[in-house]
Write an enzyme that holds these catalytic residues in place. Sequence first.
Site, mmCIF file in Angstrom:
data_model
loop_
_atom_site.group_PDB
_atom_site.id
_atom_site.type_symbol
_atom_site.label_atom_id
_atom_site.label_comp_id
_atom_site.label_asym_id
_atom_site.label_seq_id
_atom_site.Cartn_x
_atom_site.Cartn_y
_atom_site.Cartn_z
ATOM 1 N N THR A 185 0.838 -1.202 0.000
ATOM 2 C CA THR A 185 0.000 0.000 0.000
ATOM 3 C C THR A 185 0.868 1.244 0.000
ATOM 4 O OG1 THR A 185 -1.760 -1.077 1.199
ATOM 5 C CG2 THR A 185 -1.604 1.312 1.474
ATOM 6 N N ASP A 216 -7.914 0.174 6.611
ATOM 7 C CA ASP A 216 -7.604 1.464 7.242
ATOM 8 C C ASP A 216 -7.339 2.572 6.227
ATOM 9 O OD1 ASP A 216 -5.246 -0.203 6.603
ATOM 10 O OD2 ASP A 216 -4.154 1.600 7.187
ATOM 11 N N GLY A 239 -4.740 -3.596 8.331
ATOM 12 C CA GLY A 239 -5.658 -2.479 8.480
ATOM 13 C C GLY A 239 -6.543 -2.550 9.711
#
Length: 324
Positions: A185, A216, A239
Amino acid sequence: MKRRHFIKKAGITGMAIPMIPGTLSAATFSEEQKSFAGPVCIATWNFHEASKKAGELLKTGSSALDAVQEGVMVEESNVANTTVGIGGTPDREGNVTLDACIMAPDGNAGSVAYLQNIEHPVAVARKVMEDTPHVMLVGEGALNFALQNGFEKQDLLNDKTRAAYKEWLEEKKYQPIINIENHDTIGMVCMDKNGDIAGACTTSGLAYKMQGRVGDSPIIGAGLFIDNKIGGAAATGMGEEIIKNVCSFLAVELMRQGKSPKEACKQAVERVIERNPGYMDFQVAVIALNKNGETGGYAIHDGFSYMVNAEGKNENVKSGFYKG
Ligand code: SD4
């Protein structure tokens, strides 16, 4: 000008940047400060091209907001990155579903979650921020909004991710693994030449996640938080743990209390560790940038690094970590 000299001349210590009470837009640097402190870009992992792009934009006078958007869009278009945008790994049903957010120096924010078939969710998040009274659009609503705004629908799966999904279907085992298994990410925080700070975060989330799962990355305060008076932070990794501990907000609040970015990231990650004895089984990493242009990062496990683009250099920095 040396940093110590700069701080002295500017009449500030640590992060206590003078602010006009009540103002949200906090471009408070003098010309002298500008020449020293900005621009700076930090980004999760080893995304040289993304931070380079943001750094180049900042150098030519772009705003932090434009730089973070264009910067993370490099990864959204990178088919080799199986955790972001096009080429992202699908969920258990074989659909690539994207989460992204963006946050501006004035505190405004936009976000999309569970968005399908759009290559650049961060650009949609920016439209949500700028053209709607809302912060977050999800699923079909987010897709319709994107299509109404001229974004094109496209297949985000490719031969490689389709083949990997087929292989996964054979066992259908859902077991996130630390740091491997597509943890890529991108969260990015930039400070521009005016000293203004913005951030963005974008992902396809955990590989083979449950249908409808949101991580998240599009949650303001969890995957990303900016306070232009203080600094910004972004998170990557599991997350669910990042949401439960509001890690990016926590890191910014710790910087507000006077902690350096590195110490703030460390304490935010330690909070996750304290609250979940199962931390050996997942990774969480946080990066942060403060108003003085200082940067830091910290992770639970070894293997995390982050990009710093500043003063003409575009470097990957190995993060500190709790357990090898
Ligand atoms: C998520 N935080 O959806 C993301 C995953 C991640 O690198 O960071 N991958 O939980």
